[in-house]
Design a protein around this motif. Sequence first.
Motif, PDB file in Angstrom:
ATOM      1  N   VAL A 130       0.878  -1.161   0.000  1.00  0.00           N
ATOM      2  CA  VAL A 130       0.000   0.000   0.000  1.00  0.00           C
ATOM      3  C   VAL A 130       0.918   1.214   0.000  1.00  0.00           C
ATOM      4  O   VAL A 130       1.792   1.326   0.851  1.00  0.00           O
ATOM      5  N   CYS A 131       0.735   2.099  -0.983  1.00  0.00           N
ATOM      6  CA  CYS A 131       1.703   3.173  -1.202  1.00  0.00           C
ATOM      7  C   CYS A 131       1.045   4.531  -1.418  1.00  0.00           C
ATOM      8  O   CYS A 131      -0.111   4.626  -1.812  1.00  0.00           O
ATOM      9  N   LYS A 132       1.860   5.555  -1.180  1.00  0.00           N
ATOM     10  CA  LYS A 132       1.596   6.907  -1.665  1.00  0.00           C
ATOM     11  C   LYS A 132       2.634   7.152  -2.734  1.00  0.00           C
ATOM     12  O   LYS A 132       3.816   6.863  -2.535  1.00  0.00           O
ATOM     13  N   VAL A 133       2.210   7.671  -3.876  1.00  0.00           N
ATOM     14  CA  VAL A 133       3.158   7.984  -4.945  1.00  0.00           C
ATOM     15  C   VAL A 133       3.098   9.473  -5.259  1.00  0.00           C
ATOM     16  O   VAL A 133       2.087  10.135  -5.018  1.00  0.00           O
ATOM     17  N   LYS A 134       4.210   9.981  -5.785  1.00  0.00           N
ATOM     18  CA  LYS A 134       4.275  11.405  -6.136  1.00  0.00           C
ATOM     19  C   LYS A 134       3.315  11.708  -7.276  1.00  0.00           C
ATOM     20  O   LYS A 134       2.649  12.734  -7.295  1.00  0.00           O
ATOM     21  N   ASP A 135       3.264  10.801  -8.249  1.00  0.00           N
ATOM     22  CA  ASP A 135       2.315  10.871  -9.358  1.00  0.00           C
ATOM     23  C   ASP A 135       2.177   9.464  -9.909  1.00  0.00           C
ATOM     24  O   ASP A 135       2.839   8.541  -9.446  1.00  0.00           O
ATOM     25  N   PHE A 136       1.325   9.277 -10.885  1.00  0.00           N
ATOM     26  CA  PHE A 136       1.060   7.935 -11.410  1.00  0.00           C
ATOM     27  C   PHE A 136       1.883   7.597 -12.652  1.00  0.00           C
ATOM     28  O   PHE A 136       1.657   6.577 -13.286  1.00  0.00           O
ATOM     29  N   THR A 169      -6.999  11.868  -4.476  1.00  0.00           N
ATOM     30  CA  THR A 169      -7.824  12.848  -3.781  1.00  0.00           C
ATOM     31  C   THR A 169      -7.093  14.184  -3.820  1.00  0.00           C
ATOM     32  O   THR A 169      -5.992  14.282  -4.387  1.00  0.00           O
ATOM     33  N   ASP A 170      -7.669  15.171  -3.181  1.00  0.00           N
ATOM     34  CA  ASP A 170      -6.996  16.469  -3.106  1.00  0.00           C
ATOM     35  C   ASP A 170      -5.779  16.421  -2.183  1.00  0.00           C
ATOM     36  O   ASP A 170      -4.981  17.349  -2.166  1.00  0.00           O
ATOM     37  N   GLU A 171      -5.612  15.318  -1.444  1.00  0.00           N
ATOM     38  CA  GLU A 171      -4.515  15.200  -0.494  1.00  0.00           C
ATOM     39  C   GLU A 171      -3.443  14.190  -0.867  1.00  0.00           C
ATOM     40  O   GLU A 171      -2.343  14.246  -0.344  1.00  0.00           O
ATOM     41  N   GLU A 172      -3.767  13.241  -1.741  1.00  0.00           N
ATOM     42  CA  GLU A 172      -2.784  12.184  -2.005  1.00  0.00           C
ATOM     43  C   GLU A 172      -3.078  11.423  -3.291  1.00  0.00           C
ATOM     44  O   GLU A 172      -4.187  11.452  -3.816  1.00  0.00           O
ATOM     45  N   ASN A 173      -2.046  10.717  -3.737  1.00  0.00           N
ATOM     46  CA  ASN A 173      -2.139   9.741  -4.817  1.00  0.00           C
ATOM     47  C   ASN A 173      -1.826   8.388  -4.184  1.00  0.00           C
ATOM     48  O   ASN A 173      -0.707   8.158  -3.730  1.00  0.00           O
ATOM     49  N   SER A 174      -2.814   7.517  -4.130  1.00  0.00           N
ATOM     50  CA  SER A 174      -2.645   6.221  -3.478  1.00  0.00           C
ATOM     51  C   SER A 174      -2.551   5.106  -4.502  1.00  0.00           C
ATOM     52  O   SER A 174      -3.153   5.168  -5.573  1.00  0.00           O
ATOM     53  N   LEU A 175      -1.814   4.082  -4.119  1.00  0.00           N
ATOM     54  CA  LEU A 175      -1.602   2.930  -4.976  1.00  0.00           C
ATOM     55  C   LEU A 175      -1.556   1.684  -4.119  1.00  0.00           C
ATOM     56  O   LEU A 175      -0.880   1.652  -3.093  1.00  0.00           O
ATOM     57  N   ASN A 202       9.012   6.069  -7.848  1.00  0.00           N
ATOM     58  CA  ASN A 202       8.634   7.388  -7.346  1.00  0.00           C
ATOM     59  C   ASN A 202       7.670   7.307  -6.154  1.00  0.00           C
ATOM     60  O   ASN A 202       6.906   8.218  -5.899  1.00  0.00           O
ATOM     61  N   VAL A 203       7.771   6.232  -5.399  1.00  0.00           N
ATOM     62  CA  VAL A 203       6.936   6.067  -4.215  1.00  0.00           C
ATOM     63  C   VAL A 203       7.403   7.038  -3.126  1.00  0.00           C
ATOM     64  O   VAL A 203       8.593   7.214  -2.905  1.00  0.00           O
ATOM     65  N   ALA A 204       6.448   7.698  -2.482  1.00  0.00           N
ATOM     66  CA  ALA A 204       6.768   8.627  -1.396  1.00  0.00           C
ATOM     67  C   ALA A 204       6.739   7.903  -0.050  1.00  0.00           C
ATOM     68  O   ALA A 204       7.560   8.174   0.822  1.00  0.00           O
ATOM     69  N   GLU A 205       5.780   7.001   0.118  1.00  0.00           N
ATOM     70  CA  GLU A 205       5.650   6.181   1.325  1.00  0.00           C
ATOM     71  C   GLU A 205       5.100   4.835   0.897  1.00  0.00           C
ATOM     72  O   GLU A 205       4.354   4.742  -0.076  1.00  0.00           O
ATOM     73  N   ARG A 206       5.448   3.792   1.666  1.00  0.00           N
ATOM     74  CA  ARG A 206       4.931   2.460   1.347  1.00  0.00           C
ATOM     75  C   ARG A 206       4.830   1.617   2.594  1.00  0.00           C
ATOM     76  O   ARG A 206       5.574   1.810   3.552  1.00  0.00           O
TER      77      ARG A 206
END
Length: 122
Positions: free
Chosen positions: A12-18, A33-39, A49-53
């Motif tokens: 489960v990740c947050k990415v900078k963009d897709f 969403t207006d707050e994040e890009n989830s993957l 380019n994952v920001a968090e995972r």
Amino acid sequence: MKIKKLKFNFSVCKVKDFSQVNLNSEFCFIGKTDEENSLVCITDAVPENVAERDDGWSAFRIEGILDFSLIGILSKISSLLADNNIGIFAVSTYNTDYILTKRENVNQALEVLSGAGYEVTE
């Protein structure tokens, strides 16, 4: 109702963009969403380019196509698992629902569901 365990490890990740997400991967769930890009994806397909995972997830799905008029399916499953101290991360698609649990809990989760009358396959 049938439950099928999926054979992959998930992240489960947050990415900078897709831009680096492999949309051709067998499983890839994205949300914006207006707050994040989830993957949510197969661990081997996590983009650079994952920001968090958060790794270490297993998944199962409700087999078949669920009609939108069916009520409470995910609620019942999540309640059964919560009653057994098993946390979940759920993803819904047009056809069905996917439930992710931490890898160390997946066998217990499937046993709980089997004991509640769900037909579990791997």
